[in-house]
Design a protein around this motif. Structure first.
Motif, PDB file in Angstrom:
ATOM      1  N   LYS A 181       0.636  -1.002  -0.056  1.00 50.27           N
ATOM      2  CA  LYS A 181      -0.090  -0.117  -0.003  1.00 50.27           C
ATOM      3  C   LYS A 181       0.911   1.345   0.091  1.00 50.27           C
ATOM      4  CE  LYS A 181      -3.976  -2.174   0.438  1.00 50.27           C
ATOM      5  NZ  LYS A 181      -4.878  -2.244  -0.462  1.00 50.27           N
ATOM      6  N   GLN A 182       0.312   2.362  -0.512  1.00 53.65           N
ATOM      7  CA  GLN A 182       0.603   3.502  -0.251  1.00 53.65           C
ATOM      8  C   GLN A 182       0.052   4.255   0.936  1.00 53.65           C
ATOM      9  OE1 GLN A 182       1.168   5.973  -3.986  1.00 53.65           O
ATOM     10  NE2 GLN A 182      -0.160   4.255  -4.705  1.00 53.65           N
ATOM     11  N   ILE A 183       0.815   4.811   1.874  1.00 46.50           N
ATOM     12  CA  ILE A 183       0.048   5.232   3.229  1.00 46.50           C
ATOM     13  C   ILE A 183       0.483   6.689   3.146  1.00 46.50           C
ATOM     14  CG2 ILE A 183       0.106   4.980   5.597  1.00 46.50           C
ATOM     15  CD1 ILE A 183       0.838   1.889   5.320  1.00 46.50           C
ATOM     16  N   LEU A 184      -0.655   7.448   3.336  1.00 42.32           N
ATOM     17  CA  LEU A 184      -0.527   9.013   3.852  1.00 42.32           C
ATOM     18  C   LEU A 184      -0.578   9.300   5.227  1.00 42.32           C
ATOM     19  CD1 LEU A 184      -0.960   8.397   0.496  1.00 42.32           C
ATOM     20  CD2 LEU A 184      -2.081  10.710   0.422  1.00 42.32           C
ATOM     21  N   VAL A 185       0.347   9.865   5.573  1.00 44.05           N
ATOM     22  CA  VAL A 185       0.336  10.469   6.939  1.00 44.05           C
ATOM     23  C   VAL A 185       0.655  11.811   6.993  1.00 44.05           C
ATOM     24  CG1 VAL A 185       1.167   8.205   7.846  1.00 44.05           C
ATOM     25  CG2 VAL A 185       2.833  10.202   7.276  1.00 44.05           C
ATOM     26  N   ARG A 186       0.176  12.531   8.041  1.00 44.05           N
ATOM     27  CA  ARG A 186       0.278  14.272   8.133  1.00 44.05           C
ATOM     28  C   ARG A 186       0.510  14.438   9.753  1.00 44.05           C
ATOM     29  NH1 ARG A 186      -5.981  15.290   6.584  1.00 44.05           N
ATOM     30  NH2 ARG A 186      -7.033  14.486   8.281  1.00 44.05           N
ATOM     31  N   ALA A 187       1.118  15.583   9.848  1.00 40.96           N
ATOM     32  CA  ALA A 187       1.181  15.926  11.199  1.00 40.96           C
ATOM     33  C   ALA A 187       0.318  16.565  11.741  1.00 40.96           C
ATOM     34  CB  ALA A 187       2.464  17.013  11.107  1.00 40.96           C
ATOM     35  N   ILE A 188       0.162  16.510  13.043  1.00 41.39           N
ATOM     36  CA  ILE A 188      -1.097  16.976  13.845  1.00 41.39           C
ATOM     37  C   ILE A 188      -0.500  17.881  14.903  1.00 41.39           C
ATOM     38  CG2 ILE A 188      -2.856  15.288  13.273  1.00 41.39           C
ATOM     39  CD1 ILE A 188      -2.362  13.708  15.635  1.00 41.39           C
ATOM     40  N   ASP A 189      -1.342  18.648  15.620  1.00 39.08           N
ATOM     41  CA  ASP A 189      -0.973  19.669  16.720  1.00 39.08           C
ATOM     42  C   ASP A 189      -0.931  18.931  17.899  1.00 39.08           C
ATOM     43  OD1 ASP A 189      -0.697  21.639  14.859  1.00 39.08           O
ATOM     44  OD2 ASP A 189      -3.005  22.356  15.343  1.00 39.08           O
ATOM     45  N   GLU A 190      -1.822  18.062  18.170  1.00 40.25           N
ATOM     46  CA  GLU A 190      -1.775  17.398  19.689  1.00 40.25           C
ATOM     47  C   GLU A 190      -1.972  15.780  19.152  1.00 40.25           C
ATOM     48  OE1 GLU A 190      -1.272  18.857  22.411  1.00 40.25           O
ATOM     49  OE2 GLU A 190      -1.366  20.696  21.902  1.00 40.25           O
ATOM     50  N   PRO A 191      -1.333  14.928  20.315  1.00 39.28           N
ATOM     51  CA  PRO A 191      -1.481  13.597  20.056  1.00 39.28           C
ATOM     52  C   PRO A 191      -3.060  13.128  20.271  1.00 39.28           C
ATOM     53  CG  PRO A 191       0.369  14.182  21.794  1.00 39.28           C
ATOM     54  CD  PRO A 191      -0.513  15.389  21.521  1.00 39.28           C
ATOM     55  N   ALA A 192      -3.446  12.142  19.224  1.00 42.36           N
ATOM     56  CA  ALA A 192      -4.863  11.791  19.525  1.00 42.36           C
ATOM     57  C   ALA A 192      -5.141  10.709  20.290  1.00 42.36           C
ATOM     58  CB  ALA A 192      -5.219  11.474  18.080  1.00 42.36           C
ATOM     59  N   THR A 193      -3.977  10.077  20.821  1.00 39.62           N
ATOM     60  CA  THR A 193      -4.101   8.869  21.780  1.00 39.62           C
ATOM     61  C   THR A 193      -4.219   9.522  23.194  1.00 39.62           C
ATOM     62  OG1 THR A 193      -1.834   8.741  21.628  1.00 39.62           O
ATOM     63  CG2 THR A 193      -3.077   7.147  20.140  1.00 39.62           C
ATOM     64  N   SER A 194      -4.949   8.743  24.147  1.00 38.55           N
ATOM     65  CA  SER A 194      -4.859   8.971  25.495  1.00 38.55           C
ATOM     66  C   SER A 194      -4.571   7.827  26.289  1.00 38.55           C
ATOM     67  CB  SER A 194      -6.381   9.318  25.959  1.00 38.55           C
ATOM     68  OG  SER A 194      -7.198   8.438  25.527  1.00 38.55           O
ATOM     69  N   LEU A 195      -4.167   7.828  27.349  1.00 42.23           N
ATOM     70  CA  LEU A 195      -3.631   6.793  28.234  1.00 42.23           C
ATOM     71  C   LEU A 195      -4.729   6.273  29.382  1.00 42.23           C
ATOM     72  CD1 LEU A 195      -1.255   4.452  28.111  1.00 42.23           C
ATOM     73  CD2 LEU A 195      -0.165   6.086  29.657  1.00 42.23           C
ATOM     74  N   PRO A 196      -5.542   5.472  29.317  1.00 41.25           N
ATOM     75  CA  PRO A 196      -6.351   5.361  30.565  1.00 41.25           C
ATOM     76  C   PRO A 196      -5.778   4.639  31.895  1.00 41.25           C
ATOM     77  CG  PRO A 196      -6.636   3.783  29.081  1.00 41.25           C
ATOM     78  CD  PRO A 196      -5.576   4.416  28.259  1.00 41.25           C
ATOM     79  N   ASN A 197      -6.423   4.672  32.992  1.00 45.34           N
ATOM     80  CA  ASN A 197      -5.925   3.990  34.140  1.00 45.34           C
ATOM     81  C   ASN A 197      -5.940   2.260  33.767  1.00 45.34           C
ATOM     82  OD1 ASN A 197      -5.574   6.207  35.427  1.00 45.34           O
ATOM     83  ND2 ASN A 197      -7.749   6.266  36.137  1.00 45.34           N
ATOM     84  N   ALA A 198      -4.823   1.805  34.381  1.00 47.23           N
ATOM     85  CA  ALA A 198      -4.800   0.285  34.169  1.00 47.23           C
ATOM     86  C   ALA A 198      -4.767   0.087  32.758  1.00 47.23           C
ATOM     87  CB  ALA A 198      -5.979  -0.591  34.805  1.00 47.23           C
ATOM     88  N   ALA A 199      -3.812   0.816  31.949  1.00 42.77           N
ATOM     89  CA  ALA A 199      -3.789   0.817  30.406  1.00 42.77           C
ATOM     90  C   ALA A 199      -3.197  -0.757  30.031  1.00 42.77           C
ATOM     91  CB  ALA A 199      -2.820   1.718  29.911  1.00 42.77           C
ATOM     92  N   LEU A 200      -3.682  -1.147  28.996  1.00 36.37           N
ATOM     93  CA  LEU A 200      -3.089  -2.461  28.252  1.00 36.37           C
ATOM     94  C   LEU A 200      -1.906  -2.313  27.764  1.00 36.37           C
ATOM     95  CD1 LEU A 200      -6.323  -3.865  27.003  1.00 36.37           C
ATOM     96  CD2 LEU A 200      -5.529  -4.561  29.067  1.00 36.37           C
ATOM     97  N   PRO A 201      -1.103  -3.226  27.477  1.00 38.61           N
ATOM     98  CA  PRO A 201       0.290  -3.342  26.668  1.00 38.61           C
ATOM     99  C   PRO A 201      -0.159  -2.530  25.214  1.00 38.61           C
ATOM    100  CG  PRO A 201       0.229  -5.188  27.821  1.00 38.61           C
ATOM    101  CD  PRO A 201      -1.197  -4.683  28.026  1.00 38.61           C
ATOM    102  N   LEU A 202      -1.228  -3.108  24.698  1.00 40.26           N
ATOM    103  CA  LEU A 202      -1.394  -2.503  23.395  1.00 40.26           C
ATOM    104  C   LEU A 202      -1.760  -0.926  23.373  1.00 40.26           C
ATOM    105  CD1 LEU A 202      -1.997  -2.735  20.583  1.00 40.26           C
ATOM    106  CD2 LEU A 202      -4.319  -3.302  21.004  1.00 40.26           C
ATOM    107  N   GLN A 203      -2.410  -0.335  24.724  1.00 44.60           N
ATOM    108  CA  GLN A 203      -2.522   0.916  24.702  1.00 44.60           C
ATOM    109  C   GLN A 203      -1.440   1.709  24.893  1.00 44.60           C
ATOM    110  OE1 GLN A 203      -5.664   0.122  27.745  1.00 44.60           O
ATOM    111  NE2 GLN A 203      -7.266   0.986  26.588  1.00 44.60           N
ATOM    112  N   PHE A 204      -0.439   1.089  25.833  1.00 48.78           N
ATOM    113  CA  PHE A 204       0.714   1.899  25.964  1.00 48.78           C
ATOM    114  C   PHE A 204       1.647   2.113  24.492  1.00 48.78           C
ATOM    115  CE2 PHE A 204       0.795   0.614  30.355  1.00 48.78           C
ATOM    116  CZ  PHE A 204       1.177   1.814  30.957  1.00 48.78           C
TER     117      PHE A 204
END
Length: 236
Positions: A181-204
């Protein structure tokens, strides 16, 4: 002979005018130098250098980069690790959970189309069929150097050559499906991800990738000559 008289030389204002003009020029020059020094100091205060610690323990100072600038290796790493997380799942880590977490790294107006693309990649192992013990693993062969889209607008295109391997309880040899695939990415101002309490390894892992402040906003077939930033175009 009147010009040579001493009283005429004493009353001549030209020497005093020359000395005064010279002094004024010197004062102006010193004032400009002072202002220049103040502007340099102010510039350093407004754009301070950052202290960066390298992996070998050394520390260096670096100049700040514009918000839309990203290093090529940071872009390649983001694409490779994001797609690997998104297309790797198991019965313990089902596709629905994987998508819920990793889709935070995808532009909002492209999520549904990318989810459909992932579902159609292997319909027997995606989302609805997690109880069959299916395991999906993305194996990446190559990720190209990013190609800037436009100039200085924080958008890049990356080519990725990969295969998704699908294993099930009755087929341990696995099935391979190409994902070039061709994958298009772009810069954003703020991270879109958040880290909940008792986060899973995938969330980390997703949170760590989100710190790059990048997002995927389109995916096209590797042979698509018209791959653009329009996420509403049909995915092959």
């Amino acid at each position: 002979m009147q010009l040579l008289k001493p009283e005429n030389r004493k009353n001549n204002p030209l020497p005093l005018l020359a000395v005064g003009t010279f002094g004024l020029h010197v004062f102006t020059l010193l004032l400009l130098l002072f202002h220049g020094s103040m502007l340099q100091q102010l510039g350093r205060q407004l754009t301070p250098q950052s202290l960066v610690q390298l992996v070998d323990g050394r520390t260096i100072t670096v100049d700040p980069q514009p918000n839309l600038e990203r290093q090529p290796e940071a872009i390649r790493r983001f694409v490779g690790e994001t797609m690997s997380l998104m297309l790797t799942s198991s019965e313990q880590q089902p596709p629905t959970q994987v998508w819920e977490i990793t889709s935070q790294l995808v532009a909002d107006n492209f999520k549904e189309k990318l989810k459909s693309e992932i579902t159609n990649l292997n319909p027997d192992s995606q989302f609805e069929n997690v109880n069959r013990g299916a395991e999906n693993v993305l194996v990446i062969q190559k990720i190209s150097q990013p190609t800037e889209i436009g100039k200085g607008n924080g958008q890049w295109k990356v080519e990725m050559y990969a295969n998704q391997l699908v294993f099930s309880g009755y087929d341990r040899l696995g099935k391979s499906t190409s994902f070039n695939k061709q994958i298009l990415v772009r810069a954003i101002d703020e991270p879109a991800t958040s880290l909940p309490n008792a986060a899973l390894p995938l969330q980390f892992a997703a949170y760590r990738l989100g710190e790059a402040r990048l997002e995927i906003y389109n995916v096209c077939d590797i042979k698509d000559k018209n791959c653009s930033g329009n996420p509403n175009q049909a995915l092959p």
